[in-house]
Design a protein around this motif. Structure first.
Motif, PDB file in Angstrom:
ATOM      1  N   PHE A   1     -86.965   0.059 -88.626  1.00 49.62           N
ATOM      2  CA  PHE A   1     -86.602   0.937 -89.745  1.00 49.62           C
ATOM      3  C   PHE A   1     -87.877   1.563 -90.314  1.00 49.62           C
ATOM      4  O   PHE A   1     -88.486   1.032 -91.247  1.00 49.62           O
ATOM      5  N   PRO A   2     -88.312   2.709 -89.752  1.00 52.50           N
ATOM      6  CA  PRO A   2     -89.548   3.346 -90.219  1.00 52.50           C
ATOM      7  C   PRO A   2     -89.348   4.128 -91.515  1.00 52.50           C
ATOM      8  O   PRO A   2     -88.236   4.508 -91.868  1.00 52.50           O
ATOM      9  N   TYR A   3     -90.448   4.339 -92.199  1.00 48.84           N
ATOM     10  CA  TYR A   3     -90.494   5.140 -93.434  1.00 48.84           C
ATOM     11  C   TYR A   3     -89.511   4.641 -94.487  1.00 48.84           C
ATOM     12  O   TYR A   3     -88.886   5.436 -95.195  1.00 48.84           O
ATOM     13  N   HIS A   4     -89.400   3.345 -94.603  1.00 52.03           N
ATOM     14  CA  HIS A   4     -88.584   2.734 -95.653  1.00 52.03           C
ATOM     15  C   HIS A   4     -89.528   2.203 -96.732  1.00 52.03           C
ATOM     16  O   HIS A   4     -90.146   1.151 -96.575  1.00 52.03           O
ATOM     17  N   ASN A   5     -89.653   2.988 -97.786  1.00 48.91           N
ATOM     18  CA  ASN A   5     -90.641   2.624 -98.808  1.00 48.91           C
ATOM     19  C   ASN A   5     -90.036   2.553-100.209  1.00 48.91           C
ATOM     20  O   ASN A   5     -90.718   2.755-101.204  1.00 48.91           O
ATOM     21  N   SER A   6     -88.747   2.264-100.262  1.00 51.21           N
ATOM     22  CA  SER A   6     -88.118   2.095-101.584  1.00 51.21           C
ATOM     23  C   SER A   6     -87.137   0.933-101.538  1.00 51.21           C
ATOM     24  O   SER A   6     -86.607   0.580-100.471  1.00 51.21           O
ATOM     25  N   VAL A   7     -86.908   0.350-102.706  1.00 46.87           N
ATOM     26  CA  VAL A   7     -85.969  -0.763-102.839  1.00 46.87           C
ATOM     27  C   VAL A   7     -84.572  -0.332-102.400  1.00 46.87           C
ATOM     28  O   VAL A   7     -83.848  -1.087-101.733  1.00 46.87           O
ATOM     29  N   GLU A   8     -84.206   0.908-102.715  1.00 45.65           N
ATOM     30  CA  GLU A   8     -82.875   1.417-102.368  1.00 45.65           C
ATOM     31  C   GLU A   8     -82.676   1.487-100.857  1.00 45.65           C
ATOM     32  O   GLU A   8     -81.572   1.253-100.349  1.00 45.65           O
ATOM     33  N   GLN A   9     -83.721   1.781-100.123  1.00 51.10           N
ATOM     34  CA  GLN A   9     -83.631   1.856 -98.665  1.00 51.10           C
ATOM     35  C   GLN A   9     -83.631   0.474 -98.021  1.00 51.10           C
ATOM     36  O   GLN A   9     -82.928   0.235 -97.034  1.00 51.10           O
ATOM     37  N   ILE A  10     -84.421  -0.413 -98.571  1.00 53.24           N
ATOM     38  CA  ILE A  10     -84.639  -1.725 -97.949  1.00 53.24           C
ATOM     39  C   ILE A  10     -83.523  -2.720 -98.244  1.00 53.24           C
ATOM     40  O   ILE A  10     -83.144  -3.526 -97.384  1.00 53.24           O
ATOM     41  N   GLY A  11     -82.942  -2.642 -99.442  1.00 58.43           N
ATOM     42  CA  GLY A  11     -81.902  -3.594 -99.851  1.00 58.43           C
ATOM     43  C   GLY A  11     -80.775  -3.756 -98.840  1.00 58.43           C
ATOM     44  O   GLY A  11     -80.454  -4.884 -98.420  1.00 58.43           O
ATOM     45  N   PRO A  12     -80.151  -2.664 -98.382  1.00 60.47           N
ATOM     46  CA  PRO A  12     -79.045  -2.767 -97.427  1.00 60.47           C
ATOM     47  C   PRO A  12     -79.440  -3.416 -96.097  1.00 60.47           C
ATOM     48  O   PRO A  12     -78.622  -4.073 -95.452  1.00 60.47           O
ATOM     49  N   ILE A  13     -80.696  -3.229 -95.691  1.00 56.31           N
ATOM     50  CA  ILE A  13     -81.153  -3.824 -94.433  1.00 56.31           C
ATOM     51  C   ILE A  13     -81.209  -5.342 -94.559  1.00 56.31           C
ATOM     52  O   ILE A  13     -80.787  -6.087 -93.666  1.00 56.31           O
ATOM     53  N   LEU A  14     -81.693  -5.815 -95.692  1.00 65.28           N
ATOM     54  CA  LEU A  14     -81.762  -7.261 -95.916  1.00 65.28           C
ATOM     55  C   LEU A  14     -80.355  -7.858 -95.998  1.00 65.28           C
ATOM     56  O   LEU A  14     -80.096  -8.949 -95.464  1.00 65.28           O
ATOM     57  N   ASP A  15     -79.456  -7.132 -96.646  1.00 62.47           N
ATOM     58  CA  ASP A  15     -78.060  -7.601 -96.727  1.00 62.47           C
ATOM     59  C   ASP A  15     -77.433  -7.685 -95.335  1.00 62.47           C
ATOM     60  O   ASP A  15     -76.693  -8.618 -95.030  1.00 62.47           O
ATOM     61  N   LEU A  16     -77.732  -6.697 -94.484  1.00 60.06           N
ATOM     62  CA  LEU A  16     -77.220  -6.699 -93.118  1.00 60.06           C
ATOM     63  C   LEU A  16     -77.783  -7.873 -92.328  1.00 60.06           C
ATOM     64  O   LEU A  16     -77.042  -8.573 -91.610  1.00 60.06           O
ATOM     65  N   ALA A  17     -79.070  -8.122 -92.461  1.00 61.17           N
ATOM     66  CA  ALA A  17     -79.711  -9.226 -91.746  1.00 61.17           C
ATOM     67  C   ALA A  17     -79.089 -10.567 -92.126  1.00 61.17           C
ATOM     68  O   ALA A  17     -78.965 -11.475 -91.300  1.00 61.17           O
ATOM     69  N   ALA A  18     -78.689 -10.682 -93.382  1.00 63.73           N
ATOM     70  CA  ALA A  18     -78.120 -11.937 -93.871  1.00 63.73           C
ATOM     71  C   ALA A  18     -76.755 -12.245 -93.241  1.00 63.73           C
ATOM     72  O   ALA A  18     -76.298 -13.398 -93.272  1.00 63.73           O
ATOM     73  N   LYS A  19     -76.114 -11.259 -92.663  1.00 64.61           N
ATOM     74  CA  LYS A  19     -74.800 -11.461 -92.053  1.00 64.61           C
ATOM     75  C   LYS A  19     -74.890 -12.131 -90.675  1.00 64.61           C
ATOM     76  O   LYS A  19     -73.901 -12.618 -90.155  1.00 64.61           O
ATOM     77  N   TYR A  20     -76.099 -12.101 -90.092  1.00 67.59           N
ATOM     78  CA  TYR A  20     -76.266 -12.692 -88.772  1.00 67.59           C
ATOM     79  C   TYR A  20     -76.684 -14.154 -88.891  1.00 67.59           C
ATOM     80  O   TYR A  20     -77.433 -14.542 -89.795  1.00 67.59           O
ATOM     81  N   GLU A  21     -76.222 -14.936 -87.935  1.00 73.28           N
ATOM     82  CA  GLU A  21     -76.586 -16.357 -87.924  1.00 73.28           C
ATOM     83  C   GLU A  21     -78.066 -16.531 -87.638  1.00 73.28           C
ATOM     84  O   GLU A  21     -78.719 -17.409 -88.197  1.00 73.28           O
ATOM     85  N   LYS A  22     -78.591 -15.690 -86.720  1.00 75.50           N
ATOM     86  CA  LYS A  22     -80.006 -15.747 -86.364  1.00 75.50           C
ATOM     87  C   LYS A  22     -80.636 -14.382 -86.627  1.00 75.50           C
ATOM     88  O   LYS A  22     -80.332 -13.406 -85.944  1.00 75.50           O
ATOM     89  N   SER A  23     -81.502 -14.320 -87.619  1.00 77.65           N
ATOM     90  CA  SER A  23     -82.187 -13.068 -87.921  1.00 77.65           C
ATOM     91  C   SER A  23     -83.538 -13.347 -88.556  1.00 77.65           C
ATOM     92  O   SER A  23     -83.765 -14.415 -89.138  1.00 77.65           O
TER      93      SER A  23
END
Length: 271
Positions: free
Chosen positions: A39-61
């Motif tokens: 995920f390039p050029y992600h330099n704001s909380v608004e951009q990064i938040g959803p990625i972390l939420d998505l990662a949390a859905k996986y058993e291994k991340s």
């Protein structure tokens, strides 16, 4: 969910560094059971938040991040703790240890290494341009050039072209010879981008004689004849007057000094 290890690479720049380190690390486990999403050029909380939420859905991340701005770094650390995510702060420890040595904090500007790379390629491009359009090989270079040097033989056109290329300028140089017409591209060029170079005949004779010796030729050749050199100089001055360009006498000047005059002229003209 599947059994893959999902690696998320977050960066406030391109993210190549984070991805390379992630690949190098996972390869040590002799497994192909992983996938990487950058995920390039992600330099704001608004951009990064959803990625972390998505990662949390996986058993291994796992999250690899190269962000350098404090706000986003702090957010990633805090949010990852809330979501119980594994994270790797690629830039954190290296910057912290270097800060201890230097005694002052880092700039925390995204993409600095990328900018250095871009400057490198820009310099290479300028050098290649100078070689391609050296000594009037292709007059069309005059039209494309940032700077066009004109002058008779041995007025430092080529070394100046290379020096200015190392300053990121694309330079073409055109020799002025009485028996050869001046390419129309020179007269069509923005006059402020054309630089005329002259030199006193006494100095030119010495330079040209040395050039002939290096080629194993007689110093009595017309190339190093005083009257011929004066004829060439008069012709070149006439052409430069017709063009209306700035003229620099390079007789007692080092390449660096002449280049500085040219760059100051370019800067003054807002080019």
């Amino acid at each position: 969910m599947d059994n893959f290890l999902n690696i998320f690479v977050i960066s406030d720049s391109v993210g190549e560094t984070g991805e390379l380190i992630a690949k190098a690390a996972v390869k040590q486990f002799e497994s192909s059971n992983f996938r990487i999403k950058r995920f390039p050029y992600h330099n704001s909380v608004e951009q990064i938040g959803p990625i972390l939420d998505l990662a949390a859905k996986y058993e291994k991340s796992i999250i690899f991040y190269t962000n350098v701005v404090d706000e986003t770094r702090t957010f990633i650390k805090n949010r990852a703790k809330e979501l119980n995510l594994h994270i790797v702060d690629v830039m954190g420890q290296p910057m912290a240890e270097i800060e201890k040595i230097f005694g002052y904090p880092p700039l925390r500007e995204p993409g600095l290494i990328r900018r250095l790379d871009e400057n490198y390629f820009k310099k290479v491009e300028a050098i290649e341009f100078a070689v391609k359009y050296d000594d009037g090989k292709d007059p069309r270079g005059a039209r494309k050039a940032d700077i066009c040097l004109v002058g008779i033989s041995r007025t430092s056109k080529t070394p100046l072209s290379m020096y200015l290329a190392n300053k990121f300028y694309k330079v073409a140089n055109i020799p002025l010879v009485p028996e050869v017409g001046v390419p129309k591209e020179v007269f069509e060029k923005d006059v402020d981008r054309v630089i005329g170079l002259i030199c006193r005949p006494e100095k030119l004779i010495t330079i040209r004689e040395e050039r002939l010796k290096s080629l194993g030729l007689s110093s009595g050749a017309r190339y190093a004849n005083f009257d011929r050199i004066r004829e060439e100089l008069e012709y070149s001055k006439k052409i430069m007057e017709e063009i209306g360009c700035i003229v620099i006498d390079v007789t007692d000047k080092a390449i660096e000094e002449t280049a500085e005059i040219i760059l100051e002229h370019i800067k003054r003209k807002g080019l």
